[in-house]
Scaffold this motif. Structure first.
Motif, PDB file in Angstrom:
ATOM      1  N   THR A  65    -110.161 -14.995  56.532  1.00 39.96           N
ATOM      2  CA  THR A  65    -108.700 -14.867  56.584  1.00 39.96           C
ATOM      3  C   THR A  65    -108.236 -13.763  57.519  1.00 39.96           C
ATOM      4  OG1 THR A  65    -108.675 -13.368  54.675  1.00 39.96           O
ATOM      5  CG2 THR A  65    -108.458 -15.724  54.225  1.00 39.96           C
ATOM      6  N   ASP A  66    -109.108 -12.840  57.911  1.00 35.35           N
ATOM      7  CA  ASP A  66    -108.670 -11.716  58.745  1.00 35.35           C
ATOM      8  C   ASP A  66    -108.063 -12.155  60.075  1.00 35.35           C
ATOM      9  OD1 ASP A  66    -109.397  -8.817  57.722  1.00 35.35           O
ATOM     10  OD2 ASP A  66    -110.962 -10.140  56.995  1.00 35.35           O
ATOM     11  N   PRO A  67    -108.754 -12.976  60.894  1.00 37.20           N
ATOM     12  CA  PRO A  67    -108.137 -13.353  62.168  1.00 37.20           C
ATOM     13  C   PRO A  67    -106.858 -14.160  61.991  1.00 37.20           C
ATOM     14  CG  PRO A  67    -110.167 -14.592  61.793  1.00 37.20           C
ATOM     15  CD  PRO A  67    -110.112 -13.533  60.749  1.00 37.20           C
ATOM     16  N   VAL A  68    -106.797 -14.988  60.941  1.00 35.76           N
ATOM     17  CA  VAL A  68    -105.579 -15.759  60.688  1.00 35.76           C
ATOM     18  C   VAL A  68    -104.422 -14.808  60.373  1.00 35.76           C
ATOM     19  CG1 VAL A  68    -104.505 -17.487  59.201  1.00 35.76           C
ATOM     20  CG2 VAL A  68    -106.903 -17.732  59.872  1.00 35.76           C
ATOM     21  N   ALA A  69    -104.688 -13.820  59.511  1.00 35.10           N
ATOM     22  CA  ALA A  69    -103.652 -12.848  59.182  1.00 35.10           C
ATOM     23  C   ALA A  69    -103.216 -12.064  60.412  1.00 35.10           C
ATOM     24  CB  ALA A  69    -104.162 -11.893  58.092  1.00 35.10           C
ATOM     25  N   GLY A  70    -104.160 -11.703  61.268  1.00 33.85           N
ATOM     26  CA  GLY A  70    -103.817 -10.967  62.472  1.00 33.85           C
ATOM     27  C   GLY A  70    -102.948 -11.777  63.420  1.00 33.85           C
ATOM     28  N   LEU A  71    -103.309 -13.037  63.635  1.00 25.95           N
ATOM     29  CA  LEU A  71    -102.519 -13.887  64.528  1.00 25.95           C
ATOM     30  C   LEU A  71    -101.116 -14.112  63.977  1.00 25.95           C
ATOM     31  CD1 LEU A  71    -105.284 -16.495  65.444  1.00 25.95           C
ATOM     32  CD2 LEU A  71    -104.260 -14.812  66.988  1.00 25.95           C
ATOM     33  N   LEU A  72    -100.997 -14.331  62.674  1.00 27.75           N
ATOM     34  CA  LEU A  72     -99.678 -14.529  62.076  1.00 27.75           C
ATOM     35  C   LEU A  72     -98.828 -13.260  62.164  1.00 27.75           C
ATOM     36  CD1 LEU A  72    -100.584 -16.615  58.884  1.00 27.75           C
ATOM     37  CD2 LEU A  72     -99.435 -17.424  60.949  1.00 27.75           C
ATOM     38  N   ALA A  73     -99.472 -12.099  61.931  1.00 32.00           N
ATOM     39  CA  ALA A  73     -98.734 -10.837  61.997  1.00 32.00           C
ATOM     40  C   ALA A  73     -98.206 -10.564  63.398  1.00 32.00           C
ATOM     41  CB  ALA A  73     -99.626  -9.689  61.534  1.00 32.00           C
ATOM     42  N   ASP A  74     -98.921 -11.028  64.416  1.00 31.41           N
ATOM     43  CA  ASP A  74     -98.454 -10.847  65.791  1.00 31.41           C
ATOM     44  C   ASP A  74     -97.437 -11.912  66.193  1.00 31.41           C
ATOM     45  OD1 ASP A  74    -100.031  -8.607  66.166  1.00 31.41           O
ATOM     46  OD2 ASP A  74    -101.723  -9.747  66.957  1.00 31.41           O
ATOM     47  N   ARG A  75     -97.606 -13.109  65.654  1.00 32.90           N
ATOM     48  CA  ARG A  75     -96.667 -14.190  65.995  1.00 32.90           C
ATOM     49  C   ARG A  75     -95.292 -13.897  65.419  1.00 32.90           C
ATOM     50  NH1 ARG A  75     -93.451 -16.751  67.634  1.00 32.90           N
ATOM     51  NH2 ARG A  75     -93.305 -18.983  68.090  1.00 32.90           N
ATOM     52  N   TRP A  76     -95.237 -13.358  64.223  1.00 33.79           N
ATOM     53  CA  TRP A  76     -93.978 -12.912  63.602  1.00 33.79           C
ATOM     54  C   TRP A  76     -94.123 -11.425  63.303  1.00 33.79           C
ATOM     55  CZ3 TRP A  76     -96.214 -17.640  62.124  1.00 33.79           C
ATOM     56  CH2 TRP A  76     -95.487 -18.776  62.493  1.00 33.79           C
ATOM     57  N   PRO A  77     -93.792 -10.563  64.283  1.00 33.65           N
ATOM     58  CA  PRO A  77     -94.228  -9.158  64.245  1.00 33.65           C
ATOM     59  C   PRO A  77     -93.385  -8.230  63.392  1.00 33.65           C
ATOM     60  CG  PRO A  77     -93.097  -9.621  66.295  1.00 33.65           C
ATOM     61  CD  PRO A  77     -93.161 -10.915  65.568  1.00 33.65           C
ATOM     62  N   ARG A  78     -92.650  -8.722  62.430  1.00 35.87           N
ATOM     63  CA  ARG A  78     -92.028  -7.838  61.454  1.00 35.87           C
ATOM     64  C   ARG A  78     -93.076  -7.459  60.427  1.00 35.87           C
ATOM     65  NH1 ARG A  78     -86.449  -8.255  60.641  1.00 35.87           N
ATOM     66  NH2 ARG A  78     -86.834  -6.788  58.943  1.00 35.87           N
ATOM     67  N   ARG A  79     -93.229  -6.159  60.156  1.00 41.57           N
ATOM     68  CA  ARG A  79     -94.266  -5.702  59.227  1.00 41.57           C
ATOM     69  C   ARG A  79     -93.802  -5.783  57.771  1.00 41.57           C
ATOM     70  NH1 ARG A  79     -97.469  -6.640  63.291  1.00 41.57           N
ATOM     71  NH2 ARG A  79     -97.459  -5.053  64.931  1.00 41.57           N
ATOM     72  N   LYS A  80     -92.575  -5.382  57.509  1.00 36.89           N
ATOM     73  CA  LYS A  80     -92.112  -5.281  56.120  1.00 36.89           C
ATOM     74  C   LYS A  80     -92.121  -6.615  55.375  1.00 36.89           C
ATOM     75  CE  LYS A  80     -89.233  -1.254  57.192  1.00 36.89           C
ATOM     76  NZ  LYS A  80     -87.864  -0.690  57.202  1.00 36.89           N
ATOM     77  N   PRO A  81     -91.651  -7.711  55.970  1.00 35.39           N
ATOM     78  CA  PRO A  81     -91.707  -8.976  55.223  1.00 35.39           C
ATOM     79  C   PRO A  81     -93.112  -9.381  54.816  1.00 35.39           C
ATOM     80  CG  PRO A  81     -90.205  -9.178  57.079  1.00 35.39           C
ATOM     81  CD  PRO A  81     -90.908  -7.869  57.242  1.00 35.39           C
ATOM     82  N   TRP A  82     -94.101  -9.133  55.688  1.00 35.77           N
ATOM     83  CA  TRP A  82     -95.478  -9.472  55.340  1.00 35.77           C
ATOM     84  C   TRP A  82     -95.968  -8.634  54.159  1.00 35.77           C
ATOM     85  CZ3 TRP A  82     -97.264 -13.834  56.823  1.00 35.77           C
ATOM     86  CH2 TRP A  82     -96.946 -14.369  58.069  1.00 35.77           C
ATOM     87  N   LEU A  83     -95.606  -7.342  54.151  1.00 32.21           N
ATOM     88  CA  LEU A  83     -96.024  -6.490  53.034  1.00 32.21           C
ATOM     89  C   LEU A  83     -95.408  -6.969  51.725  1.00 32.21           C
ATOM     90  CD1 LEU A  83     -95.811  -2.880  54.561  1.00 32.21           C
ATOM     91  CD2 LEU A  83     -97.680  -4.526  54.655  1.00 32.21           C
ATOM     92  N   LEU A  84     -94.118  -7.257  51.757  1.00 26.68           N
ATOM     93  CA  LEU A  84     -93.439  -7.690  50.537  1.00 26.68           C
ATOM     94  C   LEU A  84     -93.930  -9.063  50.091  1.00 26.68           C
ATOM     95  CD1 LEU A  84     -89.833  -6.488  51.454  1.00 26.68           C
ATOM     96  CD2 LEU A  84     -91.433  -5.409  49.854  1.00 26.68           C
ATOM     97  N   LEU A  85     -94.203  -9.941  51.055  1.00 26.82           N
ATOM     98  CA  LEU A  85     -94.694 -11.276  50.714  1.00 26.82           C
ATOM     99  C   LEU A  85     -96.078 -11.213  50.072  1.00 26.82           C
ATOM    100  CD1 LEU A  85     -94.060 -14.336  50.989  1.00 26.82           C
ATOM    101  CD2 LEU A  85     -95.277 -14.276  53.168  1.00 26.82           C
TER     102      LEU A  85
END
Length: 461
Positions: A65-85
């Motif tokens: 899951t690490d590379p998938v999470a990295g690609l998604l975090a860069d594709r939608w580069p807001r950090r806070k929504p990912w943390l809350l989600l």
């Protein structure tokens, strides 16, 4: 994207707010890796083989899951929504695993473990990338990493020591730590999201897979740093994996495990400011190389320790603890520099992908440490629970001598590391200038549509 950096007058408060969730994340790792397998096997009656198979499946899935999470975090580069989600699923899984209310089965252990690892990865990758966003100054990144890793050491120490101090064990200790983790994690994440700045969300321009891979492959500082980090991870993973066996069967003092761990982590926490100071004066990679050599010197007596050498072992824990701050603080700060250099070379904003690869290297090095240690000990005839047997000599060599080889290899690999403060400053063009030198890079020619946003090598140099 253009990160919003901390103002100097807010640096202390901002760093503390950013680092606070790392305390609970580190506290989570202690029961998850040390307590939970034994408690589920013994107290909940699943058996060692069944628990081992379930957790192996969960951890293999986690690595994917690490590379998938990295690609998604860069594709939608807001950090806070990912943390809350990620926070909700992670909190649910922590409570379900640490304080199960109904019958426990292999299926429930697998399901909640998969959810926990998924939430943890989904949280960790953008959280680390956020740290790289928050301060773009060369030494500012070291302060951010230092604050975060100091919280990691403190959280690990508290989680390791508190149950014993309170006289808790088994499921009661697991439940107590689950409560402590959730009480600490949820409010600190909410506070960080409410108070800390976030980069303006600008997705990086799309790159063809071939070009994206070429940028990674030709990023010489990244290759050196990731290779050295992996080698050093194996070096640190070997004594961590063999710690309990070494102190029980070689030193003959199993009751010393708790105090020795406490001394090690306290020394690591105390040593962080010194490594921050050294990095400002020597540069990050030179300070880290010094730390690698210092750890080698500290480990030199380890293979020669034997039954009853408790004082020597405690001194070893103190010395190596002081050195571990360099491993925790400096490589992640250098990784943030590498990410900026990648952006200048045409990669866009890919902090998520880089930290995801960093996470994969961490997990792979720990897995290799276990994969090397246990088969070699079995081949040497070592049987756990046989103090002072001749075969514990092999245990001593793997615990104290083998890490030296990997650390020296990491030290040598970092010798040619080129991305220091001056090189990074040279990569930053003045306003309006679209050319700059690229320390250690040989990027491929970019697509013409991306050319205006690149900082590429000057062909005339």
């Amino acid at each position: 994207m253009q990160p919003v950096a901390f103002q100097d007058r807010l640096a202390g408060l901002g760093l503390a707010i950013y680092a606070a969730p790392a305390f609970s994340l580190a506290a989570l790792s202690v029961p998850l890796y040390l307590y939970l397998p034994t408690i589920y096997a013994d107290d909940f009656g699943l058996g060692l083989a069944e628990v081992g198979a379930v957790l192996l499946i969960a951890r293999l899935a986690d690595a994917l899951t690490d590379p998938v999470a990295g690609l998604l975090a860069d594709r939608w580069p807001r950090r806070k929504p990912w943390l809350l989600l990620s926070l909700g699923p992670m909190a649910m899984a922590i409570w379900a695993l640490f304080a199960p209310s109904g019958p426990v089965s292999a299926a429930s252990l697998l399901g909640w473990s998969l959810l926990l690892y998924l939430g943890w990865t989904g949280f960790s990758v953008p959280y680390l990338a956020w740290g790289a966003d928050l301060n773009q100054a060369y030494h500012g990144r070291t302060r951010v990493a230092g604050a975060r890793e100091a919280a990691v050491l403190a959280g690990t120490l508290v989680a390791a020591a508190t149950p014993a101090l309170l006289g808790l064990s088994g499921p009661a200790a697991l439940r107590f730590l689950g409560i402590v983790i959730l009480v600490g994690l949820i409010p600190t994440v909410l506070l960080a999201c409410a108070r800390l700045p976030e980069p303006r969300p600008v997705a990086p321009p799309p790159l063809a897979p071939k070009q994206a891979w070429a940028l990674l492959r030709n990023n010489a500082p990244f290759r050196r740093l990731l290779g050295a980090y992996g080698l050093n991870g194996i070096a640190n993973g070997l004594p961590a994996t063999l710690f309990l066996s070494f102190i029980s069967d070689r030193i003959g003092a199993p009751t010393l495990a708790g105090p020795a761990l406490a001394l090690y982590f306290c020394a690591g926490l105390a040593g962080v400011p010194s490594w921050l100071w050294l990095s400002r004066r020597l540069g990050k990679h030179r300070a880290w190389r010094l730390g690698l050599l210092g750890a080698c010197c500290a480990f030199l007596p380890a293979p020669f320790l034997g039954a009853g050498d408790t004082a020597g072992f405690l001194l070893l824990c103190l010395a190596t603890g002081l050195m571990v701050g360099a491993d925790l603080v400096l490589p992640p700060a250098m990784q943030a520099d590498v990410i900026e250099a990648d952006s200048h070379a045409g990669g866009g904003a890919r902090a998520g992908l880089y930290f995801a690869l960093w996470g994969m290297a961490t997990k792979a090095s720990l897995a290799l440490a276990v994969g090397l240690a246990f088969p070699l000990l079995d081949w040497a005839g070592y049987v756990p629970g046989t103090p002072n047997a001749p075969e514990t000599r092999a245990l001593a060599l793997l615990y104290g001598a083998a890490p030296l080889l990997f650390k020296l290899a990491a030290w040598g690999l970092m010798r040619g590391y080129a991305l220091d403060e001056a090189a990074l400053a040279a990569l930053r063009p003045p306003p309006g200038d679209l050319t700059c030198p690229a320390a250690g890079f040989s990027p491929p020619p970019p697509p013409s549509s991306l050319a205006p946003s690149l900082c590429s090598q000057d062909a005339a140099r």
